[in-house]
Design a protein around this motif. Structure first.
Motif, PDB file in Angstrom:
ATOM      1  N   LEU A  69     -10.938   2.198 -10.668  1.00  0.00           N
ATOM      2  CA  LEU A  69      -9.761   1.907  -9.862  1.00  0.00           C
ATOM      3  C   LEU A  69      -8.805   3.096  -9.893  1.00  0.00           C
ATOM      4  O   LEU A  69      -8.274   3.461 -10.935  1.00  0.00           O
ATOM      5  N   LYS A  70      -8.613   3.691  -8.739  1.00  0.00           N
ATOM      6  CA  LYS A  70      -7.760   4.876  -8.632  1.00  0.00           C
ATOM      7  C   LYS A  70      -6.291   4.507  -8.552  1.00  0.00           C
ATOM      8  O   LYS A  70      -5.438   5.174  -9.129  1.00  0.00           O
ATOM      9  N   LYS A  71      -5.997   3.436  -7.824  1.00  0.00           N
ATOM     10  CA  LYS A  71      -4.602   3.039  -7.625  1.00  0.00           C
ATOM     11  C   LYS A  71      -4.588   1.661  -6.977  1.00  0.00           C
ATOM     12  O   LYS A  71      -5.571   1.245  -6.375  1.00  0.00           O
ATOM     13  N   TYR A  72      -3.470   0.960  -7.140  1.00  0.00           N
ATOM     14  CA  TYR A  72      -3.313  -0.257  -6.341  1.00  0.00           C
ATOM     15  C   TYR A  72      -1.851  -0.450  -5.956  1.00  0.00           C
ATOM     16  O   TYR A  72      -0.946   0.114  -6.570  1.00  0.00           O
TER      17      TYR A  72
ATOM     18  N   THR B  48      -2.691  -7.777  -2.735  1.00  0.00           N
ATOM     19  CA  THR B  48      -3.079  -6.631  -3.554  1.00  0.00           C
ATOM     20  C   THR B  48      -4.011  -5.702  -2.786  1.00  0.00           C
ATOM     21  O   THR B  48      -5.024  -6.133  -2.246  1.00  0.00           O
ATOM     22  N   ILE B  49      -3.656  -4.421  -2.760  1.00  0.00           N
ATOM     23  CA  ILE B  49      -4.486  -3.379  -2.153  1.00  0.00           C
ATOM     24  C   ILE B  49      -5.059  -2.527  -3.277  1.00  0.00           C
ATOM     25  O   ILE B  49      -4.321  -1.853  -3.997  1.00  0.00           O
ATOM     26  N   LYS B  50      -6.375  -2.586  -3.455  1.00  0.00           N
ATOM     27  CA  LYS B  50      -7.032  -1.824  -4.525  1.00  0.00           C
ATOM     28  C   LYS B  50      -7.784  -0.632  -3.938  1.00  0.00           C
ATOM     29  O   LYS B  50      -8.531  -0.776  -2.978  1.00  0.00           O
TER      30      LYS B  50
ATOM     31  N   TYR C 274     -12.856   3.599  -1.570  1.00  0.00           N
ATOM     32  CA  TYR C 274     -13.123   2.271  -1.028  1.00  0.00           C
ATOM     33  C   TYR C 274     -11.879   1.409  -1.244  1.00  0.00           C
ATOM     34  O   TYR C 274     -11.390   1.299  -2.370  1.00  0.00           O
ATOM     35  N   VAL C 275     -11.384   0.818  -0.172  1.00  0.00           N
ATOM     36  CA  VAL C 275     -10.135   0.053  -0.233  1.00  0.00           C
ATOM     37  C   VAL C 275     -10.431  -1.430  -0.047  1.00  0.00           C
ATOM     38  O   VAL C 275     -11.030  -1.844   0.950  1.00  0.00           O
TER      39      VAL C 275
ATOM     40  N   VAL D 204       1.106  -8.769   5.474  1.00  0.00           N
ATOM     41  CA  VAL D 204       0.393  -7.756   4.690  1.00  0.00           C
ATOM     42  C   VAL D 204      -0.522  -6.937   5.600  1.00  0.00           C
ATOM     43  O   VAL D 204      -0.552  -5.699   5.534  1.00  0.00           O
ATOM     44  N   GLN D 205      -1.277  -7.612   6.459  1.00  0.00           N
ATOM     45  CA  GLN D 205      -2.205  -6.923   7.363  1.00  0.00           C
ATOM     46  C   GLN D 205      -1.463  -6.014   8.336  1.00  0.00           C
ATOM     47  O   GLN D 205      -1.951  -4.938   8.685  1.00  0.00           O
ATOM     48  N   ALA D 206      -0.281  -6.438   8.785  1.00  0.00           N
ATOM     49  CA  ALA D 206       0.493  -5.618   9.719  1.00  0.00           C
ATOM     50  C   ALA D 206       1.089  -4.407   9.026  1.00  0.00           C
ATOM     51  O   ALA D 206       1.176  -3.317   9.614  1.00  0.00           O
ATOM     52  N   ASP D 207       1.501  -4.565   7.780  1.00  0.00           N
ATOM     53  CA  ASP D 207       2.177  -3.478   7.061  1.00  0.00           C
ATOM     54  C   ASP D 207       1.208  -2.432   6.531  1.00  0.00           C
ATOM     55  O   ASP D 207       1.528  -1.247   6.482  1.00  0.00           O
ATOM     56  N   PHE D 208       0.006  -2.882   6.110  1.00  0.00           N
ATOM     57  CA  PHE D 208      -0.957  -1.940   5.531  1.00  0.00           C
ATOM     58  C   PHE D 208      -2.026  -1.599   6.561  1.00  0.00           C
ATOM     59  O   PHE D 208      -2.843  -2.442   6.937  1.00  0.00           O
ATOM     60  N   PRO D 209      -2.049  -0.366   7.058  1.00  0.00           N
ATOM     61  CA  PRO D 209      -2.969   0.027   8.144  1.00  0.00           C
ATOM     62  C   PRO D 209      -4.388   0.252   7.638  1.00  0.00           C
ATOM     63  O   PRO D 209      -4.748   1.349   7.217  1.00  0.00           O
TER      64      PRO D 209
END
Length: 217
Positions: free
Chosen positions: A120-123, A99-101, A92-93, A34-39
């Protein structure tokens, strides 16, 4: 019988330890994936060409991760700064396991309480996988689905394994949303086409990545 019992107990204990270690290894691998895929590193920066079809304006927008903070909900978040031609916005992410909020900059105090809730704008659910589906921020009325994975070319180059996410539907009070986003692991958003009505058109825009400067994950 006692030696046999001790032997069986030792074997059983060894199996439990092996299974537990495997689960820990699997969890650590999943979280690292997850950490590698989401910058989401401080210092990351993206530049997009954004076309606003309502105002008939085309301009560059810079998105930067400028720091970390604790938001009023008590969650740890990275600060994403959006520099438009006429304004600056902040999101703010929060990354919680898979889950990425994405929160807007506004936080509301809960009635008769000292706690806060974020807008919450998107997740997203990471890692992205074909056919994965999750709800939207509008009480799950508008789903997001990963509908395909293919090569896509934008101004910053060609990306062979981009995921196409589609969010479309209607909700209360004549609200409607149609959104097509292309993301690739390790880079993030490549392209976005968005049409939002509530009930009048409030967002009709397209985004395309020009370049990015990313820290090592």
């Amino acid at each position: 019988m006692k030696p046999l019992f001790k032997t069986l107990l030792a074997v059983f204990t060894a199996i439990i330890i092996i299974i537990s270690c495997q689960r820990i290894d699997d969890t650590e691998y999943f979280l690292s994936k997850v950490q590698a895929d989401f910058p989401n590193k401080v210092g990351n920066q993206w530049t997009y060409l954004v076309k606003d079809n309502i105002q008939n304006i085309e301009a560059e927008v810079t998105v930067s991760i400028v720091g970390k903070t604790t938001i009023p909900t008590g969650e740890q978040a990275t600060i994403w700064k959006y520099v438009y031609f006429n304004r600056i916005d902040t999101n703010y992410v929060v990354q919680l396991k898979d889950t990425i909020k994405v929160y807007e900059k506004y936080f509301l105090r809960n009635p008769n309480s000292t706690t806060y809730r974020g807008v919450l704008k998107k997740y997203y659910l990471y890692p992205l996988k074909l056919n994965n589906t999750w709800g939207s921020t509008l009480k799950n009325e508008i789903p997001t689905k990963v509908i395909e994975q293919k090569s896509i070319t934008v101004k910053s180059g060609t990306y062979d394994k981009a995921f196409h996410l589609q969010t479309t539907g209607t909700a209360c009070c004549n609200y409607s949303l149609s959104e097509d986003a292309w993301l690739t692991p390790g880079v993030g958003l490549l392209k976005l086409d968005r049409l939002e009505k509530k009930p009048a058109v409030s967002d009709d825009s397209s985004w395309e990545l020009i370049n990015c400067k990313l820290k090592e994950q």
